[in-house]
Write an enzyme that holds these catalytic residues in place. Structure first.
Site, PDB file in Angstrom:
ATOM      1  N   ILE A 163      55.152  51.621 -18.489  1.00 41.50           N
ATOM      2  CA  ILE A 163      56.127  52.712 -18.307  1.00 41.50           C
ATOM      3  C   ILE A 163      55.768  53.614 -17.122  1.00 41.50           C
ATOM      4  O   ILE A 163      56.561  54.454 -16.725  1.00 41.50           O
ATOM      5  CB  ILE A 163      56.312  53.564 -19.590  1.00 41.50           C
ATOM      6  CG1 ILE A 163      54.998  54.237 -20.028  1.00 41.50           C
ATOM      7  CG2 ILE A 163      56.908  52.737 -20.718  1.00 41.50           C
ATOM      8  CD1 ILE A 163      55.188  55.294 -21.117  1.00 41.50           C
ATOM      9  N   THR A 200      50.210  58.072 -18.692  1.00 47.71           N
ATOM     10  CA  THR A 200      51.140  57.367 -19.596  1.00 47.71           C
ATOM     11  C   THR A 200      52.004  58.336 -20.390  1.00 47.71           C
ATOM     12  O   THR A 200      53.229  58.200 -20.439  1.00 47.71           O
ATOM     13  CB  THR A 200      50.347  56.454 -20.559  1.00 47.71           C
ATOM     14  OG1 THR A 200      49.844  55.350 -19.811  1.00 47.71           O
ATOM     15  CG2 THR A 200      51.223  55.924 -21.686  1.00 47.71           C
ATOM     16  N   THR A 247      53.888  63.865 -32.298  1.00 40.81           N
ATOM     17  CA  THR A 247      52.834  64.051 -33.286  1.00 40.81           C
ATOM     18  C   THR A 247      52.744  65.497 -33.772  1.00 40.81           C
ATOM     19  O   THR A 247      53.126  66.420 -33.031  1.00 40.81           O
ATOM     20  CB  THR A 247      51.473  63.654 -32.655  1.00 40.81           C
ATOM     21  OG1 THR A 247      50.415  64.056 -33.521  1.00 40.81           O
ATOM     22  CG2 THR A 247      51.258  64.323 -31.297  1.00 40.81           C
ATOM     23  N   ASP A 248      52.182  65.686 -34.943  1.00 42.44           N
ATOM     24  CA  ASP A 248      51.977  67.058 -35.443  1.00 42.44           C
ATOM     25  C   ASP A 248      50.859  67.772 -34.675  1.00 42.44           C
ATOM     26  O   ASP A 248      50.726  68.998 -34.768  1.00 42.44           O
ATOM     27  CB  ASP A 248      51.672  67.052 -36.953  1.00 42.44           C
ATOM     28  CG  ASP A 248      50.404  66.308 -37.343  1.00 42.44           C
ATOM     29  OD1 ASP A 248      49.739  65.715 -36.463  1.00 42.44           O
ATOM     30  OD2 ASP A 248      50.074  66.307 -38.546  1.00 42.44           O
ATOM     31  N   GLU A 249      50.066  67.011 -33.908  1.00 45.67           N
ATOM     32  CA  GLU A 249      48.926  67.638 -33.209  1.00 45.67           C
ATOM     33  C   GLU A 249      49.377  68.631 -32.137  1.00 45.67           C
ATOM     34  O   GLU A 249      48.590  69.461 -31.694  1.00 45.67           O
ATOM     35  CB  GLU A 249      48.016  66.568 -32.589  1.00 45.67           C
ATOM     36  CG  GLU A 249      47.431  65.651 -33.639  1.00 45.67           C
ATOM     37  CD  GLU A 249      46.186  64.897 -33.184  1.00 45.67           C
ATOM     38  OE1 GLU A 249      45.627  65.221 -32.130  1.00 45.67           O
ATOM     39  OE2 GLU A 249      45.788  63.978 -33.921  1.00 45.67           O
ATOM     40  N   TYR A 305      44.809  64.788 -25.535  1.00 47.38           N
ATOM     41  CA  TYR A 305      45.866  63.959 -26.141  1.00 47.38           C
ATOM     42  C   TYR A 305      47.039  64.820 -26.585  1.00 47.38           C
ATOM     43  O   TYR A 305      48.191  64.580 -26.205  1.00 47.38           O
ATOM     44  CB  TYR A 305      45.315  63.163 -27.338  1.00 47.38           C
ATOM     45  CG  TYR A 305      46.403  62.614 -28.238  1.00 47.38           C
ATOM     46  CD1 TYR A 305      47.264  61.610 -27.803  1.00 47.38           C
ATOM     47  CD2 TYR A 305      46.596  63.128 -29.533  1.00 47.38           C
ATOM     48  CE1 TYR A 305      48.285  61.122 -28.626  1.00 47.38           C
ATOM     49  CE2 TYR A 305      47.605  62.645 -30.356  1.00 47.38           C
ATOM     50  CZ  TYR A 305      48.447  61.644 -29.895  1.00 47.38           C
ATOM     51  OH  TYR A 305      49.454  61.172 -30.709  1.00 47.38           O
ATOM     52  N   SER A 306      46.749  65.873 -27.393  1.00 47.20           N
ATOM     53  CA  SER A 306      47.866  66.658 -27.932  1.00 47.20           C
ATOM     54  C   SER A 306      48.549  67.460 -26.831  1.00 47.20           C
ATOM     55  O   SER A 306      49.762  67.682 -26.881  1.00 47.20           O
ATOM     56  CB  SER A 306      47.426  67.545 -29.094  1.00 47.20           C
ATOM     57  OG  SER A 306      46.312  68.329 -28.755  1.00 47.20           O
ATOM     58  N   LYS A 342      50.977  65.065 -25.257  1.00 43.17           N
ATOM     59  CA  LYS A 342      52.152  64.836 -26.115  1.00 43.17           C
ATOM     60  C   LYS A 342      53.054  66.071 -26.102  1.00 43.17           C
ATOM     61  O   LYS A 342      54.271  65.963 -26.064  1.00 43.17           O
ATOM     62  CB  LYS A 342      51.722  64.497 -27.556  1.00 43.17           C
ATOM     63  CG  LYS A 342      51.055  63.150 -27.734  1.00 43.17           C
ATOM     64  CD  LYS A 342      51.933  61.951 -27.384  1.00 43.17           C
ATOM     65  CE  LYS A 342      53.047  61.714 -28.372  1.00 43.17           C
ATOM     66  NZ  LYS A 342      53.767  60.435 -28.086  1.00 43.17           N
ATOM     67  N   LYS A 384      40.476  54.295 -35.109  1.00 44.17           N
ATOM     68  CA  LYS A 384      40.907  55.449 -35.886  1.00 44.17           C
ATOM     69  C   LYS A 384      40.178  55.437 -37.233  1.00 44.17           C
ATOM     70  O   LYS A 384      39.705  54.393 -37.688  1.00 44.17           O
ATOM     71  CB  LYS A 384      42.435  55.410 -36.107  1.00 44.17           C
ATOM     72  CG  LYS A 384      43.244  55.167 -34.836  1.00 44.17           C
ATOM     73  CD  LYS A 384      43.433  56.410 -34.006  1.00 44.17           C
ATOM     74  CE  LYS A 384      43.984  56.150 -32.610  1.00 44.17           C
ATOM     75  NZ  LYS A 384      45.285  55.523 -32.527  1.00 44.17           N
ATOM     76  N   LEU A 385      40.119  56.603 -37.872  1.00 42.08           N
ATOM     77  CA  LEU A 385      39.235  56.768 -39.031  1.00 42.08           C
ATOM     78  C   LEU A 385      39.349  55.649 -40.086  1.00 42.08           C
ATOM     79  O   LEU A 385      38.350  54.988 -40.400  1.00 42.08           O
ATOM     80  CB  LEU A 385      39.515  58.134 -39.696  1.00 42.08           C
ATOM     81  CG  LEU A 385      38.659  58.421 -40.932  1.00 42.08           C
ATOM     82  CD1 LEU A 385      37.239  58.807 -40.549  1.00 42.08           C
ATOM     83  CD2 LEU A 385      39.275  59.547 -41.771  1.00 42.08           C
ATOM     84  N   ASP A 439      29.872  66.318 -33.973  1.00 43.82           N
ATOM     85  CA  ASP A 439      31.293  66.608 -34.155  1.00 43.82           C
ATOM     86  C   ASP A 439      32.103  66.285 -32.891  1.00 43.82           C
ATOM     87  O   ASP A 439      31.558  66.255 -31.787  1.00 43.82           O
ATOM     88  CB  ASP A 439      31.479  68.087 -34.519  1.00 43.82           C
ATOM     89  CG  ASP A 439      32.695  68.309 -35.405  1.00 43.82           C
ATOM     90  OD1 ASP A 439      33.508  67.379 -35.535  1.00 43.82           O
ATOM     91  OD2 ASP A 439      32.818  69.410 -35.974  1.00 43.82           O
TER      92      ASP A 439
END
Ligand code: NAD
Ligand code: DAU
Length: 347
Positions: free
Chosen positions: A60, A100, A130-132, A155-156, A159, A194-195, A285
């Site tokens: 894209i 992207t 996303t909710d993030e 990332y968030s 988005k 992912k987790l 963390d």
């Protein structure tokens, strides 16, 4: 209708493509995917020879290619999922996410605009988000559609930026759009960075389960097929210019989730109870780690009648079964480049 699904070889996209190909024989579904490390055509072998389905390999971010593709197929609808999707990767390589998630989205908007010349009757651009983008909640409260954007990771932020561009094209050019912001998905075909899939893979292999920080971070989990059903509904019945939050009202701290996963895996693998939990290892963390996400999905429930169809325990059991029955898929996606990624991220 010619419908373009971007990112259809990825985790959520493959469930969306399958649903659309099987539910709407009168549509032609084009799946455009660059097949990055996260894209896998093995996710779609059951629909690959359907007469209303075409796969197109492409990026894209390649403007000329995207423009030509829209001129050739005149897509009536776009369901845009293609993205770099992993927060940890965005921390080490933010530019890939800008390219992207932001630029790729704007190229698609431009191509859609150009092919319809701002004459959009019966057309729709659906941006899957996303909710993030809402940032992090404290111990209480829920994200609603009017919560201010406050992204914390590259990332968030990427988005959030793409959401803003979609909305801006609606306001400025009258482009008919819908956006949905969903919580954490889980289910078959989830890439093991992912987790949940990473921990399933590690439990199978008796490898340490790397819990970030103290594990007291909270996420709201939704089975991927329920998300695909919501996307179908929003695409067809959502109102132009609206945002829909999608979530499971299903909050788990990472630690409690991992304990449930270990318990279910012990049963399925015939291991003594408590065996897999011994693999839990607390590691450094994630920088900027969001404490809690939780979605208020009242709007999509009231307006479109959507609600999750499976409990978390059922969905998790189905997910584990899928991974145990598809060890070949799991070993093929965890060979090669994955090993290098894993080493860099966890050692
Ligand atoms: P994924 O990483 O599994 O899949 C992304 C797909 O996009 C892959 O098939 C990849 O090959 C493709 N892709 C990446 N870059 C591309 C490019 N430049 N051109 C064409 N294709 C490209 O992601 P996912 O988890 O399935 O997420 C899909 C979408 O849903 C994303 O937009 C993500 O932000 C959003 N989302 C994900 C979740 C979640 O929990 N996974 C929750 C809410 C929203
Ligand atoms: O909320 C929706 C988002 O959910 C999507 O937009 C993203 O694309 C998707 O990746 C997901 O983001 P998270 O960062 O919440 O998901 P992840 O599976 O990476 O992490 C879930 C939680 O588990 C988070 O608190 C970090 C933690 N974690 C994750 C990994 C990979 C660990 O403790 N250890 C790990 O090894």
């Amino acid at each position: 209708m010619n419908i373009l699904v971007t990112g259809g070889a990825g985790f959520i996209g493959s469930h969306v493509v399958r649903r659309l190909v099987n539910t709407y024989p009168n549509y032609h579904i084009f799946n455009l995917d660059a097949l990055t490390y996260a894209g896998n055509l093995e996710n779609l072998t059951d629909v690959e020879s359907a007469s209303n389905y075409t796969f197109i390999k492409g990026d894209i971010t390649d403007v000329d290619f995207i423009d030509a593709l829209f001129v050739e197929h005149k897509f009536d609808g776009v369901i845009h999922l293609a993205a770099e999707s992993h927060v940890d990767r965005s921390i080490t390589d933010p530019m890939a996410f800008v390219k992207t998630n932001v630029m790729g989205t704007v190229h698609l908007l431009n191509a859609f605009k150009s092919v319809w010349q701002d004459n959009y009757k019966g057309k729709r651009f659906y941006h899957v988000s996303t909710d993030e983008v809402y940032g992090s909640l404290g111990k209480t409260g829920l994200f609603t559609e009017t919560t201010s954007y406050d992204p914390n990771s590259p990332y968030s932020a990427s988005k959030a930026s793409s959401d803003h561009f979609v909305r801006a094209y609606g306001e400025t050019y009258g482009m008919p759009y819908v956006i949905s912001n969903c919580s954490n998905n889980y289910g078959p075909n989830h890439f093991p960075e992912k987790l949940i899939p990473l921990f399933i893979n590690n439990i199978i292999q008796n490898k340490p389960l790397p819990v970030y920080g103290d594990g007291n971070y909270t996420r709201d989990w939704l089975f991927v097929e329920d998300h695909a059903r919501a996307i179908d509904l929003v695409f067809h019945d959502g109102n132009n210019g609206e945002t829909y939050n999608i979530g499971g009202f299903n909050e788990w701290t990472n630690l409690n989730l991992v304990k449930l996963l270990c318990q279910q895996m012990d049963e399925k693998l015939g291991r003594p109870t408590g065996e897999s939990e011994k693999l839990i290892t607390y590691v450094k963390d994630r920088p900027g780690h969001d404490l809690r996400y939780a979605i208020d999905s009242t709007k999509i429930n009231k307006e479109l009648g959507w609600k999750p169809s499976v409990t978390f325990e059922e969905g998790l059991a189905k997910t584990i079964d899928w991974y145990l029955e598809n060890e070949e898929w799991l070993s093929s996606v965890t060979s090669g480049a994955y090993q290098a990624y894993y080493k860099k991220q966890y050692q």
